[in-house]
Each structure stands twice: as structure tokens, then as C-alpha cells.
Design an enzyme around this catalytic site. Sequence first.
Site, short mmCIF file in Angstrom:
data_model
loop_
_atom_site.label_atom_id
_atom_site.label_comp_id
_atom_site.label_asym_id
_atom_site.label_seq_id
_atom_site.Cartn_x
_atom_site.Cartn_y
_atom_site.Cartn_z
N HIS A 14 0.70 -1.05 0.09
CA HIS A 14 -0.16 -0.03 -0.20
C HIS A 14 0.72 1.32 0.06
O HIS A 14 0.24 2.42 -0.26
CB HIS A 14 -1.13 0.00 1.18
CG HIS A 14 -1.81 -1.20 1.42
ND1 HIS A 14 -1.92 -2.17 2.22
CD2 HIS A 14 -3.00 -1.29 0.67
CE1 HIS A 14 -2.78 -3.04 1.89
NE2 HIS A 14 -3.38 -2.53 1.06
N HIS A 48 4.15 10.22 6.62
CA HIS A 48 3.78 10.03 7.90
C HIS A 48 4.97 9.41 8.77
O HIS A 48 5.33 8.18 8.25
CB HIS A 48 2.46 9.13 8.16
CG HIS A 48 1.44 9.72 7.68
ND1 HIS A 48 0.16 8.91 7.29
CD2 HIS A 48 0.91 11.20 7.32
CE1 HIS A 48 -0.84 9.84 6.87
NE2 HIS A 48 -0.50 11.12 6.90
N HIS A 58 1.73 8.81 1.43
CA HIS A 58 0.55 8.85 0.54
C HIS A 58 0.47 9.94 -0.41
O HIS A 58 1.24 11.01 -0.36
CB HIS A 58 -0.66 9.12 1.55
CG HIS A 58 -0.77 8.18 2.69
ND1 HIS A 58 -1.40 7.25 2.70
CD2 HIS A 58 -0.16 8.28 3.98
CE1 HIS A 58 -1.32 6.55 3.94
NE2 HIS A 58 -0.44 7.28 4.80
N HIS A 67 6.23 6.57 6.07
CA HIS A 67 5.88 6.13 4.78
C HIS A 67 4.97 7.34 4.11
O HIS A 67 5.24 8.46 4.79
CB HIS A 67 4.79 5.05 5.02
CG HIS A 67 3.81 5.52 5.89
ND1 HIS A 67 3.55 5.35 7.25
CD2 HIS A 67 2.35 5.95 5.59
CE1 HIS A 67 2.41 5.82 7.66
NE2 HIS A 67 1.71 6.04 6.60
N THR A 106 -5.03 5.93 9.09
CA THR A 106 -5.51 6.12 8.05
C THR A 106 -5.99 5.02 7.15
O THR A 106 -6.62 4.95 6.17
CB THR A 106 -5.28 7.39 7.17
OG1 THR A 106 -3.89 6.97 6.95
CG2 THR A 106 -4.93 8.58 8.15
N THR A 107 -5.55 3.96 7.74
CA THR A 107 -5.60 2.34 7.08
C THR A 107 -6.19 1.67 8.15
O THR A 107 -6.13 1.67 9.45
CB THR A 107 -4.01 1.98 6.71
OG1 THR A 107 -3.37 1.99 7.58
CG2 THR A 107 -3.76 2.92 5.70
ZN LIG Z 1 0.09 7.14 6.47
#
Ligand SMILES: [Zn+2]
Length: 256
Positions: A94, A138, A121, A119, A205-206
Site C-alpha cells: 500500500h 507520516h 501517501h 511512509h 488512516t488505514t
Molecule cells: Zn499514513
Amino acid sequence: MLLTTLTGCADTAAPDAPPAASAAPSAPEQAPAQWSYEGDTGPQHWGELADEFTTCSTGTAQSPIDVPGDPVLSSSPIEIDYTPADFQARDTGHTVELHALSPQSITVDGTEYTFQQMHYHAPSEHTVDGVNYAAEFHFVHRSEDGDLAVVGVLAAEGQHNAAWSSVADAVPASAEQDSPAVEGLTLTSLLPESLDHYVYGGSLTTPPCSEDVRWLLLQNPVELGAAQIGALRSAHAENNRPVQPLNDREVSEVDQ
Ligand SMILES: [Zn+2]
């Protein structure tokens, strides 16, 4: 297409699972159910995909959010304790995570949080007064009690950013990396000059969207070059959860 990638990932990862687990007992647990950013397994359906994901649909303090234009002033500065370190990259299916090979930490309101991984997004997950950005990083930290503090860094497309070169270079090639993907990097060099930030209580957020996250979203974006954004997007793109209702939460602004 994303699901195919995920299945491939799970299949190839399976034989390695026991050694990986014993070598890194503190690694974040892998969710057994498959989820994605589109279609039947996309964000609108996360809460239905597994019992442990229910909070994604029933939670009332979810992230990301659209940061309102008029946050109240507060004071809980972030004390950064980052030191030069080597980093290993890991593609989760992801996003790509960077894991530090030596301990890093921050302190907020007297609580020390240890760096877990960084990581990204693309585009950004948080928006600020309706405005979104090309990417959002993040920096995930965890306290001894298991509470999370995530430093969010927004990225706008602009000038090439030398400080971020090693990260952007490491991302697409991460699957083949055995040795450290990034060497001698101090995380502080990736942050904007000002640590002014927004604070609010939210969630991952996941999936499983757990609501134990102290969000510290830096107000000033960093600038990354088009090629650097492109490098991130070539590994993972459109991996942003839509903004969630603020409900009765307050967002504070900290000038430091
Ligand atoms: Zn994140």
C-alpha cells in the site's frame, strides 16, 4: 490491478513470515483481510471487510480530516530527538515504509514516542481548509503505553529537494534492497524549517483505523521536484483515504 499486486505480495511473503516475525517481534501486525483504495475493498467498505476493521465505519474520531481554517491556539511543542541513521525500505503493498536501524524518538507533553517507520501517501490525506497536496509523509511513533503520535509532513510539487533525494531514490527500488536503502540520514533534515503544527486526536488512516493517534500535522509543506513526486507515485499512488467527519473534535494550532 492493485488487488493482483497485493495477492502477489502475500504469496511471496508467506514463506518468509516465520523468520521475519521472530527477527522483528515489534513489527506492526499485518492485517489478514485484504483492503485497497478502490472498488469493493476500498475505503467506503473497510469497516465491512473484517471484524477488527469495524472502527473504520463506526469510529467518530477518524483520520484524515480537512483541517479547518480557524484552529484554536495551543502549546505542546514537539521535541525532536532524531540522530543520523541507516534505513531499510519495505513495500507493504500500500506504501513504502522506511525503518530506522537505530532508535529515534520525539517527546510531546512529557511523553516519549519511539520512531516506528515513515511512509507516504500520494496525494495527501489531510487537506487544509479544503486544499490538498501532492503527497503526505507520516512519521509514525509509539509510546511505551502503545499510544501513537504521527508527525505529518505535507509535500507540494516545486523545486527539486536535495534533502529528500535519498528517500525518493530508495522508494521505487525498495523491493530489491538487501542492504540499507538509505544511509546516514537524519530525519530532521526532511522536515520543514518551522515545526508549527496542527494537533488533534484521530486514527490510523488505514485498517484497522484504531483511534489512538495523536496527530501532529506540520503547517508548512516541504517542496519536492516533479521527478521526486513521480518516483513516489511510480511505486504507489492514489493511496489516500478520503477526509473523515471532524464531529465534535477540536483542532489546535501550535506555534513553535
Ligand atoms: Zn499514513
